[in-house]
Design a protein around this motif. Structure first.
Motif, PDB file in Angstrom:
ATOM      1  N   LEU A  67     -36.712  61.066  90.655  1.00 56.01           N
ATOM      2  CA  LEU A  67     -35.866  60.030  91.247  1.00 56.01           C
ATOM      3  C   LEU A  67     -35.758  58.785  90.379  1.00 56.01           C
ATOM      4  CD1 LEU A  67     -36.780  59.888  95.065  1.00 56.01           C
ATOM      5  CD2 LEU A  67     -34.532  60.359  94.078  1.00 56.01           C
ATOM      6  N   VAL A  68     -36.889  58.367  89.789  1.00 55.19           N
ATOM      7  CA  VAL A  68     -36.929  57.066  89.126  1.00 55.19           C
ATOM      8  C   VAL A  68     -35.975  57.005  87.933  1.00 55.19           C
ATOM      9  CG1 VAL A  68     -38.792  57.504  87.459  1.00 55.19           C
ATOM     10  CG2 VAL A  68     -38.552  55.251  88.507  1.00 55.19           C
ATOM     11  N   ASP A  69     -35.705  58.140  87.301  1.00 55.53           N
ATOM     12  CA  ASP A  69     -34.782  58.163  86.179  1.00 55.53           C
ATOM     13  C   ASP A  69     -33.338  58.414  86.595  1.00 55.53           C
ATOM     14  OD1 ASP A  69     -36.513  57.546  84.137  1.00 55.53           O
ATOM     15  OD2 ASP A  69     -37.028  59.631  83.708  1.00 55.53           O
ATOM     16  N   ARG A  70     -33.134  59.057  87.721  1.00 61.69           N
ATOM     17  CA  ARG A  70     -31.777  59.413  88.129  1.00 61.69           C
ATOM     18  C   ARG A  70     -31.210  58.457  89.172  1.00 61.69           C
ATOM     19  NH1 ARG A  70     -34.520  63.239  86.151  1.00 61.69           N
ATOM     20  NH2 ARG A  70     -33.601  64.974  85.015  1.00 61.69           N
ATOM     21  N   ALA A  71     -31.991  58.098  90.155  1.00 59.34           N
ATOM     22  CA  ALA A  71     -31.511  57.181  91.180  1.00 59.34           C
ATOM     23  C   ALA A  71     -31.797  55.727  90.822  1.00 59.34           C
ATOM     24  CB  ALA A  71     -32.162  57.521  92.522  1.00 59.34           C
ATOM     25  N   GLY A  72     -32.726  55.506  89.899  1.00 62.10           N
ATOM     26  CA  GLY A  72     -33.113  54.146  89.559  1.00 62.10           C
ATOM     27  C   GLY A  72     -34.364  53.722  90.300  1.00 62.10           C
ATOM     28  N   ARG A  73     -34.945  52.600  89.865  1.00 65.01           N
ATOM     29  CA  ARG A  73     -36.204  52.131  90.444  1.00 65.01           C
ATOM     30  C   ARG A  73     -35.994  51.587  91.856  1.00 65.01           C
ATOM     31  NH1 ARG A  73     -36.132  54.281  85.431  1.00 65.01           N
ATOM     32  NH2 ARG A  73     -37.346  53.141  83.870  1.00 65.01           N
ATOM     33  N   ALA A  80     -43.361  51.914  92.365  1.00 64.71           N
ATOM     34  CA  ALA A  80     -43.682  50.487  92.476  1.00 64.71           C
ATOM     35  C   ALA A  80     -44.268  49.919  91.171  1.00 64.71           C
ATOM     36  CB  ALA A  80     -44.622  50.241  93.655  1.00 64.71           C
ATOM     37  N   PRO A  81     -45.262  50.574  90.533  1.00 63.25           N
ATOM     38  CA  PRO A  81     -45.751  50.030  89.254  1.00 63.25           C
ATOM     39  C   PRO A  81     -44.675  49.970  88.179  1.00 63.25           C
ATOM     40  CG  PRO A  81     -47.298  51.654  90.123  1.00 63.25           C
ATOM     41  CD  PRO A  81     -46.054  51.744  90.950  1.00 63.25           C
ATOM     42  N   VAL A  82     -43.792  50.991  88.129  1.00 63.18           N
ATOM     43  CA  VAL A  82     -42.723  50.999  87.126  1.00 63.18           C
ATOM     44  C   VAL A  82     -41.756  49.849  87.376  1.00 63.18           C
ATOM     45  CG1 VAL A  82     -40.735  52.299  86.266  1.00 63.18           C
ATOM     46  CG2 VAL A  82     -42.908  53.473  86.659  1.00 63.18           C
ATOM     47  N   GLU A  89     -46.935  50.795  81.747  1.00 62.21           N
ATOM     48  CA  GLU A  89     -46.682  50.026  80.528  1.00 62.21           C
ATOM     49  C   GLU A  89     -46.496  50.875  79.281  1.00 62.21           C
ATOM     50  OE1 GLU A  89     -49.055  45.836  81.147  1.00 62.21           O
ATOM     51  OE2 GLU A  89     -50.222  47.558  80.483  1.00 62.21           O
ATOM     52  N   ILE A  90     -47.172  52.010  79.171  1.00 66.70           N
ATOM     53  CA  ILE A  90     -47.326  52.658  77.871  1.00 66.70           C
ATOM     54  C   ILE A  90     -46.235  53.661  77.519  1.00 66.70           C
ATOM     55  CG2 ILE A  90     -49.824  52.336  77.856  1.00 66.70           C
ATOM     56  CD1 ILE A  90     -50.184  55.181  78.789  1.00 66.70           C
ATOM     57  N   PHE A  91     -45.417  54.092  78.493  1.00 60.98           N
ATOM     58  CA  PHE A  91     -44.420  55.120  78.194  1.00 60.98           C
ATOM     59  C   PHE A  91     -43.072  54.515  77.825  1.00 60.98           C
ATOM     60  CE2 PHE A  91     -47.306  57.372  81.185  1.00 60.98           C
ATOM     61  CZ  PHE A  91     -47.762  58.340  80.298  1.00 60.98           C
ATOM     62  N   PRO A  92     -42.389  55.083  76.810  1.00 64.67           N
ATOM     63  CA  PRO A  92     -41.038  54.615  76.492  1.00 64.67           C
ATOM     64  C   PRO A  92     -40.063  54.958  77.614  1.00 64.67           C
ATOM     65  CG  PRO A  92     -41.675  56.458  75.077  1.00 64.67           C
ATOM     66  CD  PRO A  92     -42.878  56.105  75.881  1.00 64.67           C
ATOM     67  N   LEU A  93     -38.948  54.229  77.646  1.00 68.16           N
ATOM     68  CA  LEU A  93     -37.999  54.350  78.751  1.00 68.16           C
ATOM     69  C   LEU A  93     -37.508  55.775  78.967  1.00 68.16           C
ATOM     70  CD1 LEU A  93     -35.717  51.197  78.418  1.00 68.16           C
ATOM     71  CD2 LEU A  93     -37.012  51.872  80.444  1.00 68.16           C
ATOM     72  N   HIS A  94     -37.176  56.487  77.893  1.00 70.12           N
ATOM     73  CA  HIS A  94     -36.486  57.766  78.061  1.00 70.12           C
ATOM     74  C   HIS A  94     -37.386  58.883  78.577  1.00 70.12           C
ATOM     75  CE1 HIS A  94     -38.072  57.682  73.991  1.00 70.12           C
ATOM     76  NE2 HIS A  94     -37.953  58.977  73.899  1.00 70.12           N
ATOM     77  N   VAL A  95     -38.702  58.694  78.610  1.00 69.21           N
ATOM     78  CA  VAL A  95     -39.592  59.714  79.178  1.00 69.21           C
ATOM     79  C   VAL A  95     -40.428  59.159  80.330  1.00 69.21           C
ATOM     80  CG1 VAL A  95     -39.739  60.934  76.980  1.00 69.21           C
ATOM     81  CG2 VAL A  95     -41.482  59.230  77.554  1.00 69.21           C
ATOM     82  N   LYS A  96     -40.148  57.935  80.739  1.00 63.17           N
ATOM     83  CA  LYS A  96     -41.020  57.285  81.721  1.00 63.17           C
ATOM     84  C   LYS A  96     -41.077  58.047  83.037  1.00 63.17           C
ATOM     85  CE  LYS A  96     -41.780  52.922  81.652  1.00 63.17           C
ATOM     86  NZ  LYS A  96     -41.715  51.446  81.697  1.00 63.17           N
ATOM     87  N   GLY A  97     -39.934  58.536  83.522  1.00 66.34           N
ATOM     88  CA  GLY A  97     -39.929  59.229  84.810  1.00 66.34           C
ATOM     89  C   GLY A  97     -40.802  60.470  84.806  1.00 66.34           C
ATOM     90  N   VAL A  98     -40.591  61.347  83.825  1.00 71.39           N
ATOM     91  CA  VAL A  98     -41.359  62.597  83.753  1.00 71.39           C
ATOM     92  C   VAL A  98     -42.833  62.312  83.480  1.00 71.39           C
ATOM     93  CG1 VAL A  98     -41.671  64.735  82.458  1.00 71.39           C
ATOM     94  CG2 VAL A  98     -39.375  63.956  83.026  1.00 71.39           C
ATOM     95  N   ALA A  99     -43.110  61.416  82.522  1.00 67.24           N
ATOM     96  CA  ALA A  99     -44.496  61.147  82.128  1.00 67.24           C
ATOM     97  C   ALA A  99     -45.295  60.512  83.270  1.00 67.24           C
ATOM     98  CB  ALA A  99     -44.525  60.241  80.894  1.00 67.24           C
ATOM     99  N   THR A 100     -44.730  59.510  83.930  1.00 70.13           N
ATOM    100  CA  THR A 100     -45.443  58.894  85.049  1.00 70.13           C
ATOM    101  C   THR A 100     -45.579  59.864  86.211  1.00 70.13           C
ATOM    102  OG1 THR A 100     -43.353  57.888  85.778  1.00 70.13           O
ATOM    103  CG2 THR A 100     -44.827  56.514  84.474  1.00 70.13           C
ATOM    104  N   GLY A 101     -44.583  60.739  86.384  1.00 67.56           N
ATOM    105  CA  GLY A 101     -44.689  61.753  87.440  1.00 67.56           C
ATOM    106  C   GLY A 101     -45.863  62.681  87.214  1.00 67.56           C
ATOM    107  N   ILE A 102     -46.068  63.104  85.958  1.00 69.85           N
ATOM    108  CA  ILE A 102     -47.203  63.983  85.646  1.00 69.85           C
ATOM    109  C   ILE A 102     -48.527  63.243  85.837  1.00 69.85           C
ATOM    110  CG2 ILE A 102     -48.338  65.262  83.787  1.00 69.85           C
ATOM    111  CD1 ILE A 102     -45.522  65.942  82.745  1.00 69.85           C
TER     112      ILE A 102
END
Length: 477
Positions: A90-96, A141-143, A399-412
């Motif tokens: 959701l965070v990458d497709r629908a937005g924060r 929320a953290p993102v 904080e540590i993930f770049p924008l283009h992978v933030k959704g998948v990486a934080t999800g994992i």
């Protein structure tokens, strides 16, 4: 705009005019988003007062036996694990912003189902829905907060995520003293409903808007949050790419990925669930008149020291607090193990249920004195955990993930955290039988030592850096 030194990383959102932003609405937006973690904490804490109430319930109200009560407490973690995966999508497709608005729906729906429950299955279904919302909120929320905050206050605002979680747990404990389970569930609808109202008037994060080529909206959001639109840059090239496994070969992806997953695993292996499991029994051994005070005392300590962590986060730094927190937990879990070794002496005494009986060779006063050692160790552990390993893994994840992978990486990362929480919670009793209680706590102490070493050698300091500077660090620029 004056170009900066080419050797320095160009921030996506730099301080306006080269000075620290002075906008105050960023605090209001962070509070609105943090109501998600408050709801998440209330959902976690709800089972503690609700289970005894449901076990006493007479027909036609639903009744929980021991097996159902175990699932009533644990099923939230399974829902949250699924919510972590859903939140990453959701965070990458629908937005924060929209993701936070959407997660309020299963929060309210879950507590509404519990309120109307006529059988155990409705109770479990409601808990599963609230768990799903917990997983989404714990990721989004953290993102959201990390992306709206400027570097000088990102540690403070990011730590408020964990602060609101423990405030929510404490609220559930306190309200459980005066409300039975149905009315407690009604109260649980209030924080997500307030979040829904407040987030409707908050902006989307400027970083997400920029990646969607919505420049004018990003500028308006920046003015709302920081009071200025100066000093911001377009997203770096490649920020619009979606995640694919080949990206894991890049240092800027696999390094933060390993750090994020490891931090989440170490947080759950620290022994925090074991300490919480024994809290009330330890207070009984120390001859407290009302052992139910244990939950409240634990909650108050968590809130106070998480607040301390939030206040000093941007001065002390993340690494220092993680190391200090880990060292405190090493000593306190070792002391806990020593307590159980001294009070459980017989070779046949392998079950944790024997904790309630002091060793017969000791006088009662000595047993009570040892129990006070356990109370002190427990309070020290909770304080240490709240200062570092409670809030900081969630903050660093954002904080540590770049924008283009933030959704998948934080999800994992969130999936790892909740699956570990489920496994530790469900298998804790078995571990106690195999290793004895003292062995289990000494094992937790060993994991705390590993967490300190991992922090010293692998975790970078992110204090005072923009998110783009953090990304550049991992890429070796």
């Amino acid at each position: 705009m004056t170009p900066e030194d080419p050797e320095e990383t160009q921030p996506l959102l730099g301080p306006p005019g080269g000075s620290a932003p002075r906008g105050r609405r960023v605090f209001l937006a962070a509070f609105a988003a943090a109501l998600g973690p408050l709801s998440f904490g209330f959902a976690l804490g709800y089972s503690s007062p609700a289970i005894p109430s449901l076990q006493r319930a007479a027909p036609p109200a639903p009744h929980l036996d021991d097996a159902a009560a175990s699932w009533f407490g644990a099923i939230v973690t399974l829902g949250a694990a699924a919510g972590g995966v859903l939140g990453g999508w959701l965070v990458d497709r629908a937005g924060r912003k929209l993701s936070l608005l959407l997660c309020s729906v299963p929060f309210v729906a879950g507590f509404a189902v519990i309120t109307a429950a006529q059988d155990v299955w409705m109770l479990l279904g409601g808990r599963l829905l609230t768990g799903l919302a917990c997983g989404v909120a714990s990721l989004v929320a953290p993102v959201y907060i990390s992306e709206i905050a400027y570097p000088a206050v990102r540690g403070l605002l990011g730590s408020c995520v964990q602060l609101m979680v423990v405030v929510g747990i404490l609220l559930a404990y306190l309200a459980g003293w005066v409300l039975e389970w149905r009315w407690l569930a009604v109260l649980g609808c209030a924080p997500p409903s307030l979040m829904l109202l407040l987030m409707c008037v908050m902006p989307e994060t400027p970083r997400f808007l920029l990646t969607q080529h919505r420049r004018q909206e990003a500028m308006a959001a920046l003015r709302f949050l920081w009071g200025s639109e100066q000093g911001w840059e377009d997203p770096p090239i490649g920020a619009e790419q979606s995640f694919h496994p080949a990206l894991l070969r890049q240092p800027g992806i696999y390094k933060p990925f390993i750090i994020g997953v490891s931090l989440m695993a170490f947080q759950q292996l620290s022994g925090v669930n074991a300490v919480m499991f024994y809290a009330e029994t330890i207070f009984e051994e120390a001859k407290f008149k009302d052992s139910s005070l244990a939950s409240v005392v634990v909650g108050v300590i968590q809130v106070l020291f998480t607040a301390v962590a939030a206040l000093i986060m941007d001065r002390a730094g993340r690494r220092l607090l993680l190391v200090l927190s880990g060292v405190v937990m090493v000593f306190s879990t070792s002391a806990f193990g020593t307590y159980f070794k001294l009070t459980q002496g017989g070779p046949d005494n392998s079950s944790h249920m024997a904790l309630s009986a002091p060793v017969s060779a000791e006088p009662v006063d000595a047993s009570v004195g040892l129990a006070w050692l356990a109370v002190g160790s427990m309070c020290l552990f909770i304080a240490g955990f709240a200062v570092g390993w409670g809030p900081i893994p969630w903050l660093l994840m954002s904080e540590i993930f770049p924008l283009h992978v933030k959704g998948v990486a934080t999800g994992i990362c969130v999936l790892t955290n909740w699956l570990m929480a489920f496994l530790v919670t469900k298998e804790f009793s078995s571990l106690m039988e195999v290793l004895r209680p003292y062995g289990a706590f000494w094992l937790a102490s060993a994991f705390c030592i590993f967490s300190v070493l991992f922090t010293l050698f692998c975790v970078p300091e992110t204090k005072g850096k923009t998110l783009e500077q953090i990304t550049a660090h991992f890429e070796g620029r």
